[in-house]
Design a protein around this motif. Structure first.
Motif, short mmCIF file in Angstrom:
data_model
loop_
_atom_site.label_atom_id
_atom_site.label_comp_id
_atom_site.label_asym_id
_atom_site.label_seq_id
_atom_site.Cartn_x
_atom_site.Cartn_y
_atom_site.Cartn_z
N ILE A 176 5.09 -5.27 -11.90
CA ILE A 176 5.63 -3.92 -12.14
C ILE A 176 5.20 -2.98 -11.01
CG2 ILE A 176 5.56 -1.93 -13.71
CD1 ILE A 176 5.05 -4.02 -16.00
N THR A 177 3.92 -3.10 -10.63
CA THR A 177 3.39 -2.25 -9.55
C THR A 177 4.15 -2.51 -8.25
OG1 THR A 177 1.21 -2.31 -10.59
CG2 THR A 177 1.28 -1.62 -8.29
N ALA A 178 4.40 -3.79 -7.96
CA ALA A 178 5.13 -4.14 -6.73
C ALA A 178 6.51 -3.50 -6.73
CB ALA A 178 5.25 -5.66 -6.61
N GLU A 179 7.15 -3.51 -7.89
CA GLU A 179 8.47 -2.89 -7.99
C GLU A 179 8.38 -1.37 -7.81
OE1 GLU A 179 11.98 -4.67 -10.30
OE2 GLU A 179 10.91 -3.37 -11.71
N PHE A 180 7.37 -0.77 -8.42
CA PHE A 180 7.19 0.68 -8.30
C PHE A 180 6.91 1.11 -6.85
CE2 PHE A 180 5.70 1.65 -12.96
CZ PHE A 180 6.97 1.32 -13.41
N TYR A 181 6.23 0.23 -6.12
CA TYR A 181 5.96 0.54 -4.71
C TYR A 181 7.23 0.43 -3.85
CZ TYR A 181 0.91 1.22 -4.16
OH TYR A 181 -0.36 1.74 -4.16
N GLY A 182 8.27 -0.19 -4.41
CA GLY A 182 9.51 -0.34 -3.66
C GLY A 182 9.57 -1.62 -2.83
N PHE A 183 8.64 -2.54 -3.09
CA PHE A 183 8.72 -3.82 -2.39
C PHE A 183 10.01 -4.53 -2.78
CE2 PHE A 183 3.79 -4.00 -2.68
CZ PHE A 183 3.68 -3.16 -1.58
N LYS A 184 10.49 -5.39 -1.87
CA LYS A 184 11.72 -6.12 -2.16
C LYS A 184 11.43 -7.49 -2.75
CE LYS A 184 14.92 -3.89 0.95
NZ LYS A 184 14.08 -2.78 1.45
N MET A 185 10.24 -7.99 -2.46
CA MET A 185 9.93 -9.35 -2.89
C MET A 185 8.52 -9.43 -3.45
SD MET A 185 11.46 -11.57 0.22
CE MET A 185 10.34 -10.92 1.44
N LEU A 186 8.31 -10.48 -4.24
CA LEU A 186 6.98 -10.78 -4.76
C LEU A 186 6.71 -12.25 -4.48
CD1 LEU A 186 4.62 -9.58 -6.50
CD2 LEU A 186 5.75 -10.60 -8.48
N TYR A 187 5.61 -12.52 -3.80
CA TYR A 187 5.26 -13.90 -3.45
C TYR A 187 4.08 -14.33 -4.32
CZ TYR A 187 4.55 -17.87 -0.13
OH TYR A 187 4.44 -19.10 0.47
N LEU A 188 4.30 -15.37 -5.13
CA LEU A 188 3.22 -15.94 -5.93
C LEU A 188 2.70 -17.18 -5.21
CD1 LEU A 188 4.88 -15.68 -9.48
CD2 LEU A 188 3.32 -14.06 -8.39
N GLU A 189 1.48 -17.11 -4.78
CA GLU A 189 0.87 -18.11 -3.89
C GLU A 189 -0.30 -18.80 -4.57
OE1 GLU A 189 0.32 -20.30 -1.20
OE2 GLU A 189 0.82 -18.65 0.18
N ALA A 190 -0.30 -20.14 -4.53
CA ALA A 190 -1.46 -20.87 -5.08
C ALA A 190 -2.42 -21.28 -3.97
CB ALA A 190 -1.00 -22.11 -5.84
N GLY A 191 -2.00 -21.08 -2.71
CA GLY A 191 -2.82 -21.52 -1.56
C GLY A 191 -2.26 -22.81 -1.01
N SER A 192 -2.23 -22.90 0.31
CA SER A 192 -1.67 -24.11 0.93
C SER A 192 -2.52 -25.31 0.54
CB SER A 192 -1.65 -23.93 2.45
OG SER A 192 -1.01 -25.02 3.04
N GLY A 193 -1.84 -26.36 0.09
CA GLY A 193 -2.54 -27.59 -0.30
C GLY A 193 -3.18 -27.52 -1.67
N ALA A 194 -2.83 -26.51 -2.46
CA ALA A 194 -3.43 -26.36 -3.80
C ALA A 194 -3.23 -27.62 -4.64
CB ALA A 194 -2.81 -25.16 -4.51
#
Ligand code: 1GP
Length: 269
Positions: A180-198
């Motif tokens: 919700i915060t990301a949307e309120f900031y006006g970001f266009k995308m949200l990246y959910l990252e587990a870490g490379s090689g997780a």
């Protein structure tokens, strides 16, 4: 690859089918190998080339890698325009910086994921690196793709380097608040990252909650090794699936192309 903001629409507009992106780490391979892998991926159906890494990248290796990839894509794009079988538009794939910070950028990139590492505890990754890099990005006319970046457990190198307060697999309330915060900031995308090689990718529960909490384009990556895992993330609401290690585990371009073709087919099956 011209056009003012074609890349914003291309990357950020959600599509009916999820798309696949490869992540090339310039610290892990030479520019020519990176270019071969990029071509194999695009031939297989990947629709974005991300270039970056958490450690070991600098202006020089990032720039040389991006130039090599752009030149190969241009050659193939030109060849496609000469052939009636191959659609030109399929080759118009953006090369996008996915930077570790302001010290690893290239003016030859089509765009940059201009991100806030939202759950970092360090001002350096929340805002300071961005402030250092912004004038360069503006001068080089690299298109910024504004993005909230959330690192979930286990988090890997990016979790450590970024001094992240990791989001646990069942911490749905927290991911919802961030989305919700990301949307309120006006970001266009949200990246959910587990870490490379997780060992485990981002949980379906977190992706579903983020999907329900905002309208942003959702990118998921880290530890996705096969089409089945990608399908789980897509069913939960991911718009883009990113693979880094998988792509870099093949040395033979034909084998990589076959593997990614199967991966993408399964992801959207
Ligand atoms: C890392 O999400 C990406 O930023 C890709 O992770 O290397 O595990 O595919 P993998």
């Amino acid at each position: 690859m011209g056009g003012t903001n074609w890349v914003v629409n291309y990357v950020c507009n959600r599509q009916s089918q999820a798309r696949h992106a490869i992540l090339i780490d310039p610290a892990d391979q030479s520019p020519s190998v990176a270019a071969k892998r990029a071509i194999a991926a695009v031939t297989a159906g990947s629709r974005m080339i991300l270039v970056g890494g958490s450690t070991g990248t600098d202006m020089s290796n990032v720039h040389n890698t991006i130039i090599a990839i752009q030149e190969s894509l241009e050659l193939i794009n030109w060849a496609a325009t000469q052939s009636s079988e191959q659609g030109e538009k399929d080759w118009k794939v953006p090369v996008v910086l996915f930077p570790q910070g302001a010290s690893a950028l290239s003016p030859e990139a089509d765009a940059i994921t201009f991100m806030m590492l939202m759950n970092s505890t360090s001002p350096q990754y929340l805002i300071e690196e961005q402030v250092i890099g912004a004038p360069f990005i503006k001068k080089a006319k690299i298109t910024p793709l504004s993005m909230g970046y959330l690192v979930c457990a286990p988090g890997g190198r990016v979790g450590q380097v970024g001094q992240v307060d990791l989001i646990k697999p069942s911490d749905t309330e927290r991911v919802s608040s961030y989305a919700i915060t990301a949307e309120f900031y006006g970001f266009k995308m949200l990246y959910l990252e587990a870490g490379s090689g997780a060992a485990k990718p981002v949980s379906a529960q977190l992706i579903e909650t983020a999907r329900e909490s905002c309208e942003l384009t959702i990118i998921v990556g880290g530890g996705i090794r096969d089409g089945a895992a990608a399908k789980t993330a897509v069913s939960a609401g991911a718009d883009w699936i990113v693979t880094g290690n998988l792509t870099e585990s093949y040395n033979d371009a034909d084998e990589l192309q076959n593997a990614l073709s199967q991966f993408i087919a399964e992801m959207n099956s």
